[in-house]
Write a protein that holds these residues in place. Sequence first.
Motif, PDB file in Angstrom:
ATOM      1  N   LEU A  85       0.819  -1.214   0.000  1.00 34.82           N
ATOM      2  CA  LEU A  85       0.000   0.000   0.000  1.00 34.82           C
ATOM      3  C   LEU A  85       0.851   1.260   0.000  1.00 34.82           C
ATOM      4  CD1 LEU A  85      -3.023  -0.838   2.344  1.00 34.82           C
ATOM      5  CD2 LEU A  85      -2.899  -0.901  -0.143  1.00 34.82           C
ATOM      6  N   SER A  86       2.049   1.187   0.552  1.00 26.25           N
ATOM      7  CA  SER A  86       2.917   2.366   0.537  1.00 26.25           C
ATOM      8  C   SER A  86       3.285   2.760  -0.887  1.00 26.25           C
ATOM      9  CB  SER A  86       4.189   2.102   1.349  1.00 26.25           C
ATOM     10  OG  SER A  86       4.940   1.059   0.776  1.00 26.25           O
ATOM     11  N   ARG A  87       3.219   1.812  -1.807  1.00 24.64           N
ATOM     12  CA  ARG A  87       3.521   2.096  -3.217  1.00 24.64           C
ATOM     13  C   ARG A  87       2.276   2.506  -3.994  1.00 24.64           C
ATOM     14  NH1 ARG A  87       8.632  -0.585  -4.312  1.00 24.64           N
ATOM     15  NH2 ARG A  87       9.199  -1.942  -2.558  1.00 24.64           N
ATOM     16  N   LEU A  88       1.097   2.232  -3.422  1.00 19.40           N
ATOM     17  CA  LEU A  88      -0.153   2.525  -4.124  1.00 19.40           C
ATOM     18  C   LEU A  88      -0.785   3.838  -3.683  1.00 19.40           C
ATOM     19  CD1 LEU A  88      -1.735  -1.060  -4.007  1.00 19.40           C
ATOM     20  CD2 LEU A  88      -0.757   0.076  -6.002  1.00 19.40           C
ATOM     21  N   MET A  89      -0.261   4.444  -2.615  1.00 17.64           N
ATOM     22  CA  MET A  89      -0.827   5.687  -2.080  1.00 17.64           C
ATOM     23  C   MET A  89       0.253   6.739  -1.924  1.00 17.64           C
ATOM     24  SD  MET A  89      -3.199   4.288   1.064  1.00 17.64           S
ATOM     25  CE  MET A  89      -4.678   3.308   0.815  1.00 17.64           C
ATOM     26  N   ASN A  90      -0.132   8.000  -2.085  1.00 19.47           N
ATOM     27  CA  ASN A  90       0.806   9.067  -1.773  1.00 19.47           C
ATOM     28  C   ASN A  90       0.770   9.339  -0.267  1.00 19.47           C
ATOM     29  OD1 ASN A  90      -1.327  10.939  -1.176  1.00 19.47           O
ATOM     30  ND2 ASN A  90      -1.547  11.344  -3.374  1.00 19.47           N
ATOM     31  N   GLU A  91       1.694  10.154   0.205  1.00 17.74           N
ATOM     32  CA  GLU A  91       1.820  10.365   1.649  1.00 17.74           C
ATOM     33  C   GLU A  91       0.581  11.005   2.261  1.00 17.74           C
ATOM     34  OE1 GLU A  91       4.067   9.302   3.794  1.00 17.74           O
ATOM     35  OE2 GLU A  91       4.970   8.212   2.123  1.00 17.74           O
ATOM     36  N   LYS A  92      -0.035  11.940   1.548  1.00 14.89           N
ATOM     37  CA  LYS A  92      -1.236  12.607   2.083  1.00 14.89           C
ATOM     38  C   LYS A  92      -2.374  11.607   2.240  1.00 14.89           C
ATOM     39  CE  LYS A  92      -3.758  16.181   3.308  1.00 14.89           C
ATOM     40  NZ  LYS A  92      -5.027  15.471   3.565  1.00 14.89           N
ATOM     41  N   THR A  93      -2.539  10.738   1.270  1.00 19.13           N
ATOM     42  CA  THR A  93      -3.603   9.754   1.338  1.00 19.13           C
ATOM     43  C   THR A  93      -3.348   8.756   2.461  1.00 19.13           C
ATOM     44  OG1 THR A  93      -3.952   9.949  -1.048  1.00 19.13           O
ATOM     45  CG2 THR A  93      -4.907   8.035   0.032  1.00 19.13           C
ATOM     46  N   LYS A  94      -2.098   8.361   2.643  1.00 17.02           N
ATOM     47  CA  LYS A  94      -1.767   7.463   3.758  1.00 17.02           C
ATOM     48  C   LYS A  94      -2.160   8.102   5.083  1.00 17.02           C
ATOM     49  CE  LYS A  94       2.343   5.788   1.393  1.00 17.02           C
ATOM     50  NZ  LYS A  94       3.816   5.797   1.440  1.00 17.02           N
ATOM     51  N   GLN A  95      -1.854   9.380   5.227  1.00 14.60           N
ATOM     52  CA  GLN A  95      -2.169  10.082   6.462  1.00 14.60           C
ATOM     53  C   GLN A  95      -3.677  10.152   6.686  1.00 14.60           C
ATOM     54  OE1 GLN A  95       0.181  11.379   8.833  1.00 14.60           O
ATOM     55  NE2 GLN A  95      -1.740  11.395   9.986  1.00 14.60           N
ATOM     56  N   ASP A  96      -4.434  10.418   5.620  1.00 14.55           N
ATOM     57  CA  ASP A  96      -5.893  10.473   5.727  1.00 14.55           C
ATOM     58  C   ASP A  96      -6.468   9.115   6.130  1.00 14.55           C
ATOM     59  OD1 ASP A  96      -5.918  13.151   5.043  1.00 14.55           O
ATOM     60  OD2 ASP A  96      -6.347  12.770   2.920  1.00 14.55           O
ATOM     61  N   PHE A  97      -5.950   8.059   5.516  1.00 11.66           N
ATOM     62  CA  PHE A  97      -6.431   6.716   5.841  1.00 11.66           C
ATOM     63  C   PHE A  97      -6.073   6.349   7.271  1.00 11.66           C
ATOM     64  CE2 PHE A  97      -7.748   6.290   1.637  1.00 11.66           C
ATOM     65  CZ  PHE A  97      -8.266   5.037   1.381  1.00 11.66           C
ATOM     66  N   TYR A  98      -4.863   6.714   7.698  1.00 10.59           N
ATOM     67  CA  TYR A  98      -4.470   6.434   9.076  1.00 10.59           C
ATOM     68  C   TYR A  98      -5.367   7.194  10.047  1.00 10.59           C
ATOM     69  CZ  TYR A  98      -1.974   6.447  13.466  1.00 10.59           C
ATOM     70  OH  TYR A  98      -1.663   6.342  14.804  1.00 10.59           O
ATOM     71  N   SER A  99      -5.647   8.450   9.750  1.00 15.32           N
ATOM     72  CA  SER A  99      -6.521   9.251  10.605  1.00 15.32           C
ATOM     73  C   SER A  99      -7.886   8.594  10.745  1.00 15.32           C
ATOM     74  CB  SER A  99      -6.666  10.661  10.016  1.00 15.32           C
ATOM     75  OG  SER A  99      -7.627  11.411  10.728  1.00 15.32           O
ATOM     76  N   PHE A 100      -8.411   8.077   9.653  1.00 13.01           N
ATOM     77  CA  PHE A 100      -9.696   7.382   9.635  1.00 13.01           C
ATOM     78  C   PHE A 100      -9.656   6.127  10.514  1.00 13.01           C
ATOM     79  CE2 PHE A 100     -11.501   3.690   7.260  1.00 13.01           C
ATOM     80  CZ  PHE A 100     -12.838   3.875   7.576  1.00 13.01           C
ATOM     81  N   LEU A 101      -8.636   5.296  10.341  1.00 15.60           N
ATOM     82  CA  LEU A 101      -8.523   4.064  11.119  1.00 15.60           C
ATOM     83  C   LEU A 101      -8.282   4.350  12.598  1.00 15.60           C
ATOM     84  CD1 LEU A 101      -6.254   2.046   8.651  1.00 15.60           C
ATOM     85  CD2 LEU A 101      -8.664   1.567   9.153  1.00 15.60           C
TER      86      LEU A 101
END
Length: 385
Positions: A103-119
């Motif tokens: 997933l680190s290769r499929l998402m940019n850093e901003k999207t990773k942060q948003d998904f982490y915030s959600f989880l």
Amino acid sequence: MFNLLRKIGGKQQLPESLLLIKADLKKYNSVSILEEQHLSWGDQQLLQLIRLKTKQLNLNNVTRTKAYLDFYIFRPEIHWAFLGHMVSRNGGWNMTDLKGEFLSRLMNEKTKQDFYSFLERGNWLIFQDVYPQFLLYEESLFQSRNLFYLLPYLNVSAFMEVIWNRFWEESDSYTLAIALIINEQNYLENRIVRNSFYQRKVFQTFEFVLQDLLSFNQILFPFTDSGKSTEKAPLTGLTLHQFGSLHERIMLGKDLYRLLFHEADLLEKVYRWATTHPHTGSRKDYWPDVFNDVFEGVPGLAITRRLKSCALRKGALRLYSPRLEYVWENIPHHEAETGDWFEHWRVVDYLVEVKEPINGKVMGEYCETLERLELAAIAKTAIFT
């Protein structure tokens, strides 16, 4: 809520125990309660201690997940505590996946942060709602008296006050567990699933659609016969395809409960694994032969096929699955949104017990998921390099 009730409506006959709960819910009046400063000194002190202990243990996914298991070990009649522990492990794995091999290769850093915030927000919200209930139950046992009249001061739903009062009289572990599933999923509905920020940043993104298409929503329960920490654990579990559906999340919760508690032998094997494998957030916890919490590759090097049937190809490096503490810092949370989700007694229909066993054969689907994610990561790397 009423669309949801239509899905479970029908004319099913409620057993006597649920008829009593129905009657209690129908006559429940949300009358104004005393202001907290007018409670007895002992009650005020207890509420402060519960809030403090909950806050201390609500730092991150690892501390929450451990707290659930620690509670269950001493209070095994509270089945949800162990179910919550196992589901929270999956939440931690999903969090570290965002920084892991694929997933680190499929998402940019901003999207990773948003998904982490959600989880993280969902994980935090559930703990700050359910753990005070556990502590109040424990104190009720210690004092040998029902203290659930204090639940409203902890912003717990009227639904759960009725359920805890009934549990105090009847000690029905099943009904309490399913009620907690209903409560927590309803609690998340407006605060997470219908939240405009997460709707925009998570649910409407390509990455969320991709994750759903790849069925990367498996809830996995590792288990063991021996408890050895170096073994590759067999897996049982289920898959959620419609996270946005409250009804589907509740039904999945009921199915996961049945999977875990229907057969004493499987429950013992999952419990043995959980108590011999401290939760770190890394998928190395259950498959140390496939995952490692240390990156074994060379940064920037193109990835190649490494997986085949849930095993590494000959000579392949293990997949990176970091510990939570390595990749995510503790984050502050704003206070939980107020308001009670409970509106109608018909939600009691969800408490009707289904006793058929669940087929938890998730291994094949999980193996296919990993291989599809690997192919997606390879394809994206190839396109953009």
